[in-house]
Design a protein around this motif. Structure first.
Motif, PDB file in Angstrom:
ATOM      1  N   VAL A  96      -0.329   5.506 -12.663  1.00 17.72           N
ATOM      2  CA  VAL A  96      -0.643   5.455 -11.267  1.00 17.72           C
ATOM      3  C   VAL A  96       1.179   6.007 -10.771  1.00 17.72           C
ATOM      4  CG1 VAL A  96      -0.741   3.572  -9.305  1.00 17.72           C
ATOM      5  CG2 VAL A  96      -2.654   3.776 -11.323  1.00 17.72           C
ATOM      6  N   CYS A 134       3.149   4.863  -8.098  1.00 16.64           N
ATOM      7  CA  CYS A 134       3.816   3.566  -6.647  1.00 16.64           C
ATOM      8  C   CYS A 134       4.187   4.588  -5.551  1.00 16.64           C
ATOM      9  CB  CYS A 134       4.491   2.643  -7.349  1.00 16.64           C
ATOM     10  SG  CYS A 134       3.151   2.179  -8.511  1.00 16.64           S
ATOM     11  N   CYS A 180       1.448   5.431  -3.071  1.00  9.08           N
ATOM     12  CA  CYS A 180       0.380   4.783  -3.067  1.00  9.08           C
ATOM     13  C   CYS A 180       1.115   4.765  -1.440  1.00  9.08           C
ATOM     14  CB  CYS A 180       0.784   2.988  -3.942  1.00  9.08           C
ATOM     15  SG  CYS A 180      -0.725   1.871  -3.454  1.00  9.08           S
ATOM     16  N   ASN A 218       0.832   0.836   0.014  1.00  7.69           N
ATOM     17  CA  ASN A 218       1.724  -0.023  -0.608  1.00  7.69           C
ATOM     18  C   ASN A 218       3.320  -0.380  -0.893  1.00  7.69           C
ATOM     19  OD1 ASN A 218      -0.910  -1.632   0.572  1.00  7.69           O
ATOM     20  ND2 ASN A 218      -1.378  -1.140  -1.499  1.00  7.69           N
ATOM     21  N   TYR A 219       3.735   0.944  -1.194  1.00  8.68           N
ATOM     22  CA  TYR A 219       4.950   0.810  -1.948  1.00  8.68           C
ATOM     23  C   TYR A 219       5.959   1.293  -0.573  1.00  8.68           C
ATOM     24  CZ  TYR A 219       8.671   1.989  -5.947  1.00  8.68           C
ATOM     25  OH  TYR A 219       9.345   2.467  -6.197  1.00  8.68           O
ATOM     26  N   CYS A 261       6.614  -3.375  -3.885  1.00  7.26           N
ATOM     27  CA  CYS A 261       5.292  -3.530  -3.214  1.00  7.26           C
ATOM     28  C   CYS A 261       4.861  -4.054  -2.432  1.00  7.26           C
ATOM     29  CB  CYS A 261       4.566  -3.901  -4.458  1.00  7.26           C
ATOM     30  SG  CYS A 261       2.352  -3.599  -4.693  1.00  7.26           S
ATOM     31  N   PHE A 276      -4.178   0.267  -5.602  1.00  5.43           N
ATOM     32  CA  PHE A 276      -3.160   0.971  -5.547  1.00  5.43           C
ATOM     33  C   PHE A 276      -3.984   2.512  -4.403  1.00  5.43           C
ATOM     34  CE2 PHE A 276      -3.235   5.903  -5.645  1.00  5.43           C
ATOM     35  CZ  PHE A 276      -2.332   6.038  -6.220  1.00  5.43           C
ATOM     36  N   ARG A 277      -3.621   2.444  -3.412  1.00  6.83           N
ATOM     37  CA  ARG A 277      -4.328   3.682  -2.103  1.00  6.83           C
ATOM     38  C   ARG A 277      -3.119   4.812  -2.197  1.00  6.83           C
ATOM     39  NH1 ARG A 277      -5.320  -0.249   2.612  1.00  6.83           N
ATOM     40  NH2 ARG A 277      -4.127   1.368   3.809  1.00  6.83           N
TER      41      ARG A 277
END
Length: 62
Positions: free
Chosen positions: A7, A9, A12, A14-15, A26, A49-50
């Motif tokens: 993954v 980041c 993502c 959220n990062y 995060c 993770f998105r």
């Protein structure tokens, strides 16, 4: 052997950059184990993770 897909980041949603710490962090409320994996870079299967899509807003404006 299980094939682990890493993954990243950086992709993502959220990062994000934290002005107070002057680094990327995060935004999720990670527990102790999740934070350890985040800091050491071993969070291969992050449940939060998105995939971020920076062009999503632009497409809506068209």
């Amino acid at each position: 052997m299980k094939n682990k897909q890493g993954v990243n980041c950086e992709y993502c949603v959220n990062y994000s950059y934290d002005d107070d710490y002057e680094c990327y962090t995060c935004e999720m409320n990670l527990d102790e184990d999740e934070m350890y994996r985040f800091v050491t870079g071993t969070n291969h299967d992050c449940p939060y993770f998105r995939m971020g899509d920076e062009y999503r807003v632009v497409r809506k404006q068209m």
